[in-house]
Design a protein around this motif. Sequence first.
Motif, short mmCIF file in Angstrom:
data_model
loop_
_atom_site.label_atom_id
_atom_site.label_comp_id
_atom_site.label_asym_id
_atom_site.label_seq_id
_atom_site.Cartn_x
_atom_site.Cartn_y
_atom_site.Cartn_z
N LYS A 4 12.17 14.70 -9.73
CA LYS A 4 10.90 14.94 -10.55
C LYS A 4 10.17 15.76 -9.79
N GLU A 5 10.24 16.55 -8.53
CA GLU A 5 9.67 17.40 -7.68
C GLU A 5 8.14 16.90 -7.59
N LEU A 6 8.02 15.79 -7.33
CA LEU A 6 6.61 15.00 -7.12
C LEU A 6 5.93 15.52 -6.12
N MET A 7 6.52 16.14 -4.99
CA MET A 7 5.79 16.55 -3.78
C MET A 7 6.33 18.21 -3.65
N ASP A 8 5.05 18.80 -3.64
CA ASP A 8 5.28 20.58 -3.83
C ASP A 8 5.56 20.73 -2.33
N THR A 9 5.29 20.27 -1.32
CA THR A 9 5.75 20.80 -0.03
C THR A 9 6.69 19.72 0.79
N ALA A 10 6.89 20.19 2.08
CA ALA A 10 7.73 19.31 2.81
C ALA A 10 7.02 18.00 3.31
N TYR A 11 7.71 16.76 3.27
CA TYR A 11 7.09 15.68 3.69
C TYR A 11 7.87 14.79 4.50
N ILE A 12 7.33 13.74 5.14
CA ILE A 12 7.95 12.74 5.87
C ILE A 12 7.81 11.62 5.13
N MET A 13 8.72 10.61 4.99
CA MET A 13 8.31 9.52 4.34
C MET A 13 8.85 8.14 5.21
N GLU A 14 7.93 7.31 5.34
CA GLU A 14 8.22 6.03 6.00
C GLU A 14 8.09 4.81 4.99
N ASP A 61 0.88 -1.17 0.04
CA ASP A 61 0.07 0.00 0.03
C ASP A 61 0.87 1.32 -0.03
N ILE A 62 0.41 2.36 -0.32
CA ILE A 62 0.85 3.67 -0.49
C ILE A 62 -0.12 4.60 0.13
N LEU A 63 0.31 5.39 1.14
CA LEU A 63 -0.69 6.17 1.77
C LEU A 63 0.06 7.62 1.91
N ILE A 64 -0.89 8.56 1.58
CA ILE A 64 -0.59 10.00 1.71
C ILE A 64 -1.53 10.51 2.56
N VAL A 65 -0.78 11.04 3.82
CA VAL A 65 -1.57 11.67 4.98
C VAL A 65 -1.38 13.15 5.01
N GLU A 66 -2.15 14.15 5.06
CA GLU A 66 -2.06 15.35 5.35
C GLU A 66 -2.61 15.70 6.51
N LYS A 67 -1.44 16.13 7.43
CA LYS A 67 -1.62 16.15 8.91
C LYS A 67 -0.71 17.40 9.31
N GLY A 68 -1.17 18.30 9.77
CA GLY A 68 -0.42 19.51 10.08
C GLY A 68 0.35 19.97 8.70
N PRO A 69 1.46 20.61 8.92
CA PRO A 69 2.21 21.49 7.95
C PRO A 69 2.88 20.51 7.05
N LYS A 70 3.22 19.15 7.38
CA LYS A 70 3.91 18.20 6.33
C LYS A 70 3.08 17.12 5.94
N LYS A 71 3.29 16.67 4.75
CA LYS A 71 2.46 15.48 4.32
C LYS A 71 3.49 14.32 4.67
N SER A 72 2.50 13.32 4.99
CA SER A 72 3.45 12.05 5.25
C SER A 72 2.83 11.16 4.27
N LEU A 73 4.23 10.55 3.92
CA LEU A 73 4.06 9.37 2.66
C LEU A 73 4.42 8.13 3.34
N LYS A 74 3.54 7.38 3.21
CA LYS A 74 3.78 5.93 3.98
C LYS A 74 3.82 4.88 2.91
N ILE A 75 4.89 4.24 2.59
CA ILE A 75 5.12 2.95 1.66
C ILE A 75 5.47 1.69 2.58
N LEU A 76 4.27 0.84 2.25
CA LEU A 76 4.23 -0.66 2.68
C LEU A 76 4.71 -1.45 1.79
N ILE A 77 5.79 -2.24 2.15
CA ILE A 77 6.21 -3.21 1.19
C ILE A 77 6.46 -4.51 1.97
N ASP A 78 6.51 -5.57 1.13
CA ASP A 78 6.71 -6.82 1.79
C ASP A 78 7.48 -7.90 0.57
#
Length: 146
Positions: free
Chosen positions: A55-65, A14-31
């Motif tokens: 590729k400048e795919l995210m236009d704001t600061a983000y956290i990736m997990e 799964d790939i989830l993008i959560v917009e909470k607060g000033p930074k987006k959170s990108l969560k990538i689940l792999i197995d």
Amino acid sequence: MEKHLPDSSHFVVDILIVEKGPKKSLKILIDADHGINIDTCALVSRAVGEEIEAKELMDTAYIMEVSSPGVDFPLSSRRQYQKNMGRNLKVILANDQTIEGKLTEVDQRGIYILIKKKEKGKKEIEESLNLPFDQIRKSIVLVSFK
């Protein structure tokens, strides 16, 4: 996303993008068919991060997990079911019925689980149930500490 995985034994859950607060959170689940490790997660994280930046795919600061799904994360693909053959599942059907049993087979249309039935005054018996994917709302692996 798949191009950043080490080989064909790895897959995206799964790939989830959560917009909470000033930074987006990108969560990538792999197995992987035979388990995932922290080095693979780090490798994928670096590769995806580099592509996002290039590729400048995210236009704001983000956290990736990048991580594997936890044991309480519902199974979502036939491949995940195959990986968990022989384990006990809790399956919630579309009609809200809950069934617990051992996953014994996975085919194109669904799964087979072995359930234990006990009738009053009789010995406990095992019965194989076929559960089509389109009737399954949620399946979770039951963890045993025995």
